[in-house]
Design a protein around this motif. Sequence first.
Motif, PDB file in Angstrom:
ATOM      1  N   ARG A 133       0.662  -3.384   1.980  1.00 19.77           N
ATOM      2  CA  ARG A 133       1.287  -4.388   2.825  1.00 19.77           C
ATOM      3  C   ARG A 133       0.486  -4.585   4.112  1.00 19.77           C
ATOM      4  O   ARG A 133       0.086  -3.627   4.757  1.00 19.77           O
ATOM      5  CB  ARG A 133       2.683  -3.892   3.161  1.00 19.77           C
ATOM      6  CG  ARG A 133       3.389  -4.755   4.106  1.00 19.77           C
ATOM      7  CD  ARG A 133       4.775  -4.301   4.360  1.00 19.77           C
ATOM      8  NE  ARG A 133       5.083  -2.916   4.030  1.00 19.77           N
ATOM      9  CZ  ARG A 133       6.318  -2.485   3.964  1.00 19.77           C
ATOM     10  NH1 ARG A 133       7.278  -3.334   4.127  1.00 19.77           N
ATOM     11  NH2 ARG A 133       6.583  -1.234   3.713  1.00 19.77           N
ATOM     12  N   PRO A 134       0.254  -5.805   4.493  1.00 19.64           N
ATOM     13  CA  PRO A 134      -0.476  -6.047   5.751  1.00 19.64           C
ATOM     14  C   PRO A 134       0.423  -5.703   6.937  1.00 19.64           C
ATOM     15  O   PRO A 134       1.619  -5.878   6.868  1.00 19.64           O
ATOM     16  CB  PRO A 134      -0.767  -7.541   5.714  1.00 19.64           C
ATOM     17  CG  PRO A 134       0.313  -8.112   4.858  1.00 19.64           C
ATOM     18  CD  PRO A 134       0.696  -7.049   3.864  1.00 19.64           C
ATOM     19  N   ASN A 135      -0.188  -5.226   7.989  1.00 20.52           N
ATOM     20  CA  ASN A 135       0.609  -4.959   9.181  1.00 20.52           C
ATOM     21  C   ASN A 135      -0.299  -4.758  10.391  1.00 20.52           C
ATOM     22  O   ASN A 135      -1.046  -3.845  10.462  1.00 20.52           O
ATOM     23  CB  ASN A 135       1.503  -3.750   8.989  1.00 20.52           C
ATOM     24  CG  ASN A 135       2.842  -3.971   9.639  1.00 20.52           C
ATOM     25  OD1 ASN A 135       3.087  -5.018  10.240  1.00 20.52           O
ATOM     26  ND2 ASN A 135       3.709  -2.995   9.513  1.00 20.52           N
ATOM     27  N   THR A 155      -1.113  -4.239  -3.695  1.00 17.33           N
ATOM     28  CA  THR A 155      -2.057  -4.153  -2.579  1.00 17.33           C
ATOM     29  C   THR A 155      -1.248  -3.822  -1.343  1.00 17.33           C
ATOM     30  O   THR A 155      -0.158  -4.338  -1.148  1.00 17.33           O
ATOM     31  CB  THR A 155      -2.802  -5.472  -2.374  1.00 17.33           C
ATOM     32  OG1 THR A 155      -1.824  -6.477  -2.070  1.00 17.33           O
ATOM     33  CG2 THR A 155      -3.535  -5.885  -3.608  1.00 17.33           C
TER      34      THR A 155
END
Length: 287
Positions: free
Chosen positions: A285-287, A283
Amino acid sequence: MAAPPQKLRWGELEEEDDGGDLDFLLPPPVVLGPDENGVKKTIQYRFDEEGNKVKVTTTTRVRKLARARLSKRALERRSWAKFGDAVHEDVGSRLTMVSTEEIVLERPRAPGSKAEETNIAGDVLAAAGKAGAVLMVCRTCGKKGDHWTSKCPYKDLAPQTDGFIDKSLGPENAASASGTSKGTYVPPGMRGGDRSGVEMKRRDENSVRVTNLSEDTREPDLLELFRAFGPVSRVYVAVDQKTGVSRGFGFVNFIHREDAERAINKLNGYGYDNLILRVEWATPRPN
DNA sequence: CATGAGCGA
């Protein structure tokens, strides 16, 4: 003749800090470790500005685990027959040769060279449109004086230049470095000419998460394993910052989605280093 | 079991 008085080098001079004259009141510093993880703790005491005694603990990692085994590849190399000048040496099996090869170091910005005449800083200032402007160069798209890297419109679209890149694939990586005027250093972000942005591919695309990696699987091992499926743009193995030990998972990014898919199908459940790999889509990468 | 590191005026 008496030997001249030994001069103190600056590194040997005693550090002088405020309140130093009271330091003898403090407990001596304690050094713990390095432990088996190479983690060293230093406990020191000093006085702060108000004269209070404070304890300072610093933790550093000294070196890779002493017990770390050589990789399979390194072990294999040990058995190679000697070649070149080393053939005639008999200094035992662990031999490091000093190369006799002449290596000419280029100094593109040496005085008098062509490159020296172009003043990059002046360039930047001109682009920013004002004298005294900051050196604002976006590391993603290479645009000067316009925005910071974090604000780059192409943030996630630029070709990946850092991290582990499969250099054996295609000319893009190697060729782009020499693409522009010879001898002048070109920052990675500015290589490769036209940056209209249309043909740029998402770099975090086709990201595959690999879990259940053995502790001594590193990025090169992962690359070895996954490159069979097609060009790989990035390999990453999560590592504990403090101990340097692998956290047992990582990511592999493919240029082509189909390759990623084939890798997932083939390698998920694959036995590697006596563990069963889990390979699936990551999934983003959050950023 | 488990989802990455850097990055300023």
